[in-house]
Design a protein around this motif. Structure first.
Motif, PDB file in Angstrom:
ATOM      1  N   PRO A 103      -0.286  71.240  -0.141  1.00 40.60           N
ATOM      2  CA  PRO A 103      -1.480  71.055   1.512  1.00 40.60           C
ATOM      3  C   PRO A 103      -1.420  71.392   2.287  1.00 40.60           C
ATOM      4  CG  PRO A 103      -2.134  71.392  -1.318  1.00 40.60           C
ATOM      5  CD  PRO A 103      -0.163  71.031  -0.777  1.00 40.60           C
ATOM      6  N   ALA A 104      -1.648  70.709   3.388  1.00 39.87           N
ATOM      7  CA  ALA A 104      -1.902  69.961   4.674  1.00 39.87           C
ATOM      8  C   ALA A 104      -3.254  70.337   5.606  1.00 39.87           C
ATOM      9  CB  ALA A 104      -1.126  70.971   5.832  1.00 39.87           C
ATOM     10  N   PRO A 105      -4.365  69.484   4.224  1.00 40.90           N
ATOM     11  CA  PRO A 105      -5.820  70.635   5.260  1.00 40.90           C
ATOM     12  C   PRO A 105      -5.961  69.122   5.945  1.00 40.90           C
ATOM     13  CG  PRO A 105      -6.052  68.917   3.372  1.00 40.90           C
ATOM     14  CD  PRO A 105      -4.469  69.026   3.395  1.00 40.90           C
ATOM     15  N   ASN A 106      -5.319  68.512   7.436  1.00 39.93           N
ATOM     16  CA  ASN A 106      -5.905  67.422   7.743  1.00 39.93           C
ATOM     17  C   ASN A 106      -5.209  67.467   9.096  1.00 39.93           C
ATOM     18  OD1 ASN A 106      -7.603  66.659   5.763  1.00 39.93           O
ATOM     19  ND2 ASN A 106      -5.543  65.363   5.127  1.00 39.93           N
ATOM     20  N   ASP A 107      -5.926  67.655  10.582  1.00 37.33           N
ATOM     21  CA  ASP A 107      -5.572  67.182  11.906  1.00 37.33           C
ATOM     22  C   ASP A 107      -5.210  65.717  11.898  1.00 37.33           C
ATOM     23  OD1 ASP A 107      -4.342  67.904  14.455  1.00 37.33           O
ATOM     24  OD2 ASP A 107      -6.320  68.931  14.929  1.00 37.33           O
ATOM     25  N   HIS A 108      -4.628  65.284  12.382  1.00 39.50           N
ATOM     26  CA  HIS A 108      -4.403  63.651  12.947  1.00 39.50           C
ATOM     27  C   HIS A 108      -4.479  63.753  14.341  1.00 39.50           C
ATOM     28  CE1 HIS A 108      -2.078  64.605   9.107  1.00 39.50           C
ATOM     29  NE2 HIS A 108      -2.554  64.206   9.002  1.00 39.50           N
ATOM     30  N   PHE A 109      -5.462  62.955  15.097  1.00 40.94           N
ATOM     31  CA  PHE A 109      -5.134  62.252  16.227  1.00 40.94           C
ATOM     32  C   PHE A 109      -5.160  60.787  16.128  1.00 40.94           C
ATOM     33  CE2 PHE A 109      -8.017  59.634  18.782  1.00 40.94           C
ATOM     34  CZ  PHE A 109      -7.176  60.129  19.957  1.00 40.94           C
TER      35      PHE A 109
ATOM     36  N   TRP B 132      -2.607  61.797  21.522  1.00 45.13           N
ATOM     37  CA  TRP B 132      -2.131  63.237  20.806  1.00 45.13           C
ATOM     38  C   TRP B 132      -2.877  63.895  19.406  1.00 45.13           C
ATOM     39  CZ3 TRP B 132       3.568  64.488  22.604  1.00 45.13           C
ATOM     40  CH2 TRP B 132       3.084  64.340  24.235  1.00 45.13           C
ATOM     41  N   TRP B 133      -2.712  64.865  19.467  1.00 44.15           N
ATOM     42  CA  TRP B 133      -3.335  65.602  17.973  1.00 44.15           C
ATOM     43  C   TRP B 133      -1.900  65.698  17.259  1.00 44.15           C
ATOM     44  CZ3 TRP B 133      -8.240  65.366  16.193  1.00 44.15           C
ATOM     45  CH2 TRP B 133      -8.841  64.740  17.480  1.00 44.15           C
ATOM     46  N   ILE B 134      -1.766  65.896  15.694  1.00 44.67           N
ATOM     47  CA  ILE B 134      -0.768  66.479  14.899  1.00 44.67           C
ATOM     48  C   ILE B 134      -1.074  66.887  14.462  1.00 44.67           C
ATOM     49  CG2 ILE B 134       0.557  64.640  14.900  1.00 44.67           C
ATOM     50  CD1 ILE B 134       3.363  65.920  15.098  1.00 44.67           C
ATOM     51  N   SER B 135      -0.683  68.437  13.546  1.00 43.42           N
ATOM     52  CA  SER B 135      -0.968  68.818  12.175  1.00 43.42           C
ATOM     53  C   SER B 135       0.030  70.121  12.520  1.00 43.42           C
ATOM     54  CB  SER B 135      -2.544  69.600  12.253  1.00 43.42           C
ATOM     55  OG  SER B 135      -2.302  70.722  12.865  1.00 43.42           O
TER      56      SER B 135
ATOM     57  N   GLN C 254       7.316  68.693  17.317  1.00 43.10           N
ATOM     58  CA  GLN C 254       6.301  68.604  18.405  1.00 43.10           C
ATOM     59  C   GLN C 254       6.780  66.717  18.196  1.00 43.10           C
ATOM     60  OE1 GLN C 254       2.504  69.289  17.582  1.00 43.10           O
ATOM     61  NE2 GLN C 254       2.160  67.253  19.027  1.00 43.10           N
ATOM     62  N   PHE C 255       6.517  66.485  19.190  1.00 40.17           N
ATOM     63  CA  PHE C 255       6.369  64.473  19.241  1.00 40.17           C
ATOM     64  C   PHE C 255       4.706  64.478  19.138  1.00 40.17           C
ATOM     65  CE2 PHE C 255      10.268  64.999  20.722  1.00 40.17           C
ATOM     66  CZ  PHE C 255      11.523  64.485  19.366  1.00 40.17           C
ATOM     67  N   ALA C 256       4.216  63.356  18.666  1.00 40.61           N
ATOM     68  CA  ALA C 256       2.637  62.825  19.012  1.00 40.61           C
ATOM     69  C   ALA C 256       2.997  61.145  19.007  1.00 40.61           C
ATOM     70  CB  ALA C 256       1.844  63.392  17.819  1.00 40.61           C
ATOM     71  N   MET C 257       1.769  61.061  20.318  1.00 37.50           N
ATOM     72  CA  MET C 257       2.816  59.790  20.750  1.00 37.50           C
ATOM     73  C   MET C 257       0.706  59.222  20.600  1.00 37.50           C
ATOM     74  SD  MET C 257       4.092  58.971  24.152  1.00 37.50           S
ATOM     75  CE  MET C 257       3.712  60.774  25.754  1.00 37.50           C
ATOM     76  N   GLU C 258       0.204  57.993  21.165  1.00 39.20           N
ATOM     77  CA  GLU C 258      -1.034  57.957  21.277  1.00 39.20           C
ATOM     78  C   GLU C 258      -1.848  58.624  22.235  1.00 39.20           C
ATOM     79  OE1 GLU C 258       1.432  55.710  23.075  1.00 39.20           O
ATOM     80  OE2 GLU C 258       1.474  54.464  20.671  1.00 39.20           O
TER      81      GLU C 258
ATOM     82  N   HIS D 285       6.899  69.501   7.941  1.00 40.32           N
ATOM     83  CA  HIS D 285       7.368  67.472   7.551  1.00 40.32           C
ATOM     84  C   HIS D 285       6.535  67.610   8.960  1.00 40.32           C
ATOM     85  CE1 HIS D 285       9.678  68.873   3.841  1.00 40.32           C
ATOM     86  NE2 HIS D 285      10.290  69.439   4.780  1.00 40.32           N
ATOM     87  N   ILE D 286       5.095  65.798   8.936  1.00 39.26           N
ATOM     88  CA  ILE D 286       4.936  65.225   9.614  1.00 39.26           C
ATOM     89  C   ILE D 286       5.452  64.257   9.764  1.00 39.26           C
ATOM     90  CG2 ILE D 286       3.719  64.564  11.241  1.00 39.26           C
ATOM     91  CD1 ILE D 286       2.289  67.359  10.883  1.00 39.26           C
ATOM     92  N   ASP D 287       6.483  63.404  10.074  1.00 41.04           N
ATOM     93  CA  ASP D 287       6.336  61.776   8.615  1.00 41.04           C
ATOM     94  C   ASP D 287       6.575  60.898  10.657  1.00 41.04           C
ATOM     95  OD1 ASP D 287       9.063  62.499  10.797  1.00 41.04           O
ATOM     96  OD2 ASP D 287       9.941  61.694   9.290  1.00 41.04           O
ATOM     97  N   CYS D 288       6.783  60.014  10.504  1.00 41.30           N
ATOM     98  CA  CYS D 288       6.291  58.655  11.373  1.00 41.30           C
ATOM     99  C   CYS D 288       7.326  57.999  12.263  1.00 41.30           C
ATOM    100  CB  CYS D 288       5.355  57.538  11.184  1.00 41.30           C
ATOM    101  SG  CYS D 288       3.701  57.924  10.977  1.00 41.30           S
ATOM    102  N   LEU D 289       7.638  58.493  13.347  1.00 43.90           N
ATOM    103  CA  LEU D 289       8.723  57.553  13.751  1.00 43.90           C
ATOM    104  C   LEU D 289       8.146  56.005  14.393  1.00 43.90           C
ATOM    105  CD1 LEU D 289       9.929  60.237  16.590  1.00 43.90           C
ATOM    106  CD2 LEU D 289      11.809  59.518  14.271  1.00 43.90           C
ATOM    107  N   GLU D 290       7.473  55.176  14.397  1.00 40.27           N
ATOM    108  CA  GLU D 290       7.109  53.736  14.704  1.00 40.27           C
ATOM    109  C   GLU D 290       5.517  53.687  13.073  1.00 40.27           C
ATOM    110  OE1 GLU D 290       5.672  53.687  18.035  1.00 40.27           O
ATOM    111  OE2 GLU D 290       7.448  54.492  19.404  1.00 40.27           O
ATOM    112  N   ASP D 291       5.702  52.236  13.148  1.00 41.34           N
ATOM    113  CA  ASP D 291       4.382  52.382  12.432  1.00 41.34           C
ATOM    114  C   ASP D 291       2.804  53.000  13.292  1.00 41.34           C
ATOM    115  OD1 ASP D 291       6.098  51.106  10.675  1.00 41.34           O
ATOM    116  OD2 ASP D 291       4.698  49.085  11.349  1.00 41.34           O
TER     117      ASP D 291
END
Lengths: 188, 188
Positions: free
Chosen positions: B44-50, B77-80, B71-75, B94-100
């Motif tokens: 499940p992926a019930p969250n949108d991320h800012f 931006w929103w990603i889901s 998609q990429f998402a930096m400062e 999949h959504i993962d982090c390219l940086e902390d």
């Protein structure tokens, strides 16, 4: 004709008769002949179109004069140049009719007014926009990851009616594949 | 960290301090390490991320195991995974982090509640979704009509910062071009 629009809206929100009459005052009915344009690149494009009967396509003509089909719209679908519509700039797309068409259009100003006046219509448009967003993302994934044949099979599954009503050359353009490849596949 | 979210919302609607505190109760702050996932296909992926700080990517792995960057998402931006988020189905992305990364997420249930409680937040999300829709459509046109070099030049113009922060191989995947083609172009 009004009933088709009402059914479309009531798939998402319920309206009283009075509310629907009020909603309707924000729309304009229009009949458009086959081959006629409703949006032309370079012109303002302040309207979103709901198709009651008929079929349209939106397309982009690149610098070399090649056309790329972005969208088809038949009964119960909406079509506009979204960038021109929402940002109130001139169109970069053309939209014309593949069949004689009956539609309702709503200007961006009327839509914004309606959303303030009747919150459930904001909810309605939000749901439609979200569904459109999801469909576009699926299309991007398809363009990036699927072979021509997979794209064609997915198109048939999703839109069997369009296969009957739209000339093959236009479907090939929509799918980003050559006319020859499409003919070979649709012969099977 | 809260102030970044407030500035993001206030680009579109104005909030009183009290309203913003209320909005904030619908969000959760989270810190995610480089390489960590926030969404996994099949779950499940019930969250949108800012994104407050950091950088993420969303991607699709096809049947042959090849990955495609959506998609990429930096400062700011929103990603889901929008389909999983809005339709409450399991993720295909999949959504993962390219940086902390530091982010705020909002569940679809909280978002729906918030939109009913505070109509201007419905307007805010509508504007964001519409802007996203327009960007996706531009991307489709670009995939259909532009050569690799034009796509790369457009990417540099639109997202100069990403070019510095994202490995070239990932930019190539996002643009749907080969790593070799990209290396040749970015050498100029």
């Amino acid at each position: 004709m009004e009933e088709v629009l009402r059914r479309q809206i009531e798939k998402i929100v319920t309206l009283t008769d009075e509310e629907f009459r009020f909603v309707l005052t924000h729309f304009t009915a229009r009949t458009v002949k086959k081959h006629q344009y409703v949006v032309q690149a370079g012109d303002p494009a302040p309207n979103d179109h709901f198709v009651v009967k008929g079929l349209l396509k939106s397309f982009y003509t690149d610098d070399l004069g090649k056309t790329h089909i972005l969208q088809f719209a038949m009964e119960d679908w909406w079509i506009s140049d979204p960038q021109a519509y929402h940002n109130k700039v001139n169109a970069t797309l053309h939209i014309d009719c593949l069949e004689d068409t009956q539609l309702f259009f709503i200007s961006i100003d009327n839509r914004e007014k309606l959303c303030v006046e009747l919150q459930k219509m904001e909810y309605f448009f939000m749901k439609k926009t979200t569904a459109g967003y999801i469909a576009l993302q699926r299309r991007i994934l398809s363009l990036m990851s699927q072979k021509a044949e997979e794209r064609f099979n997915q198109f048939i599954q999703l839109y069997p009616t369009l296969l009957q009503r739209v000339p093959k050359a236009l479907i090939a353009s929509y799918l980003g594949i050559s006319r020859e490849t499409l003919s070979r596949m649709s012969a099977h």
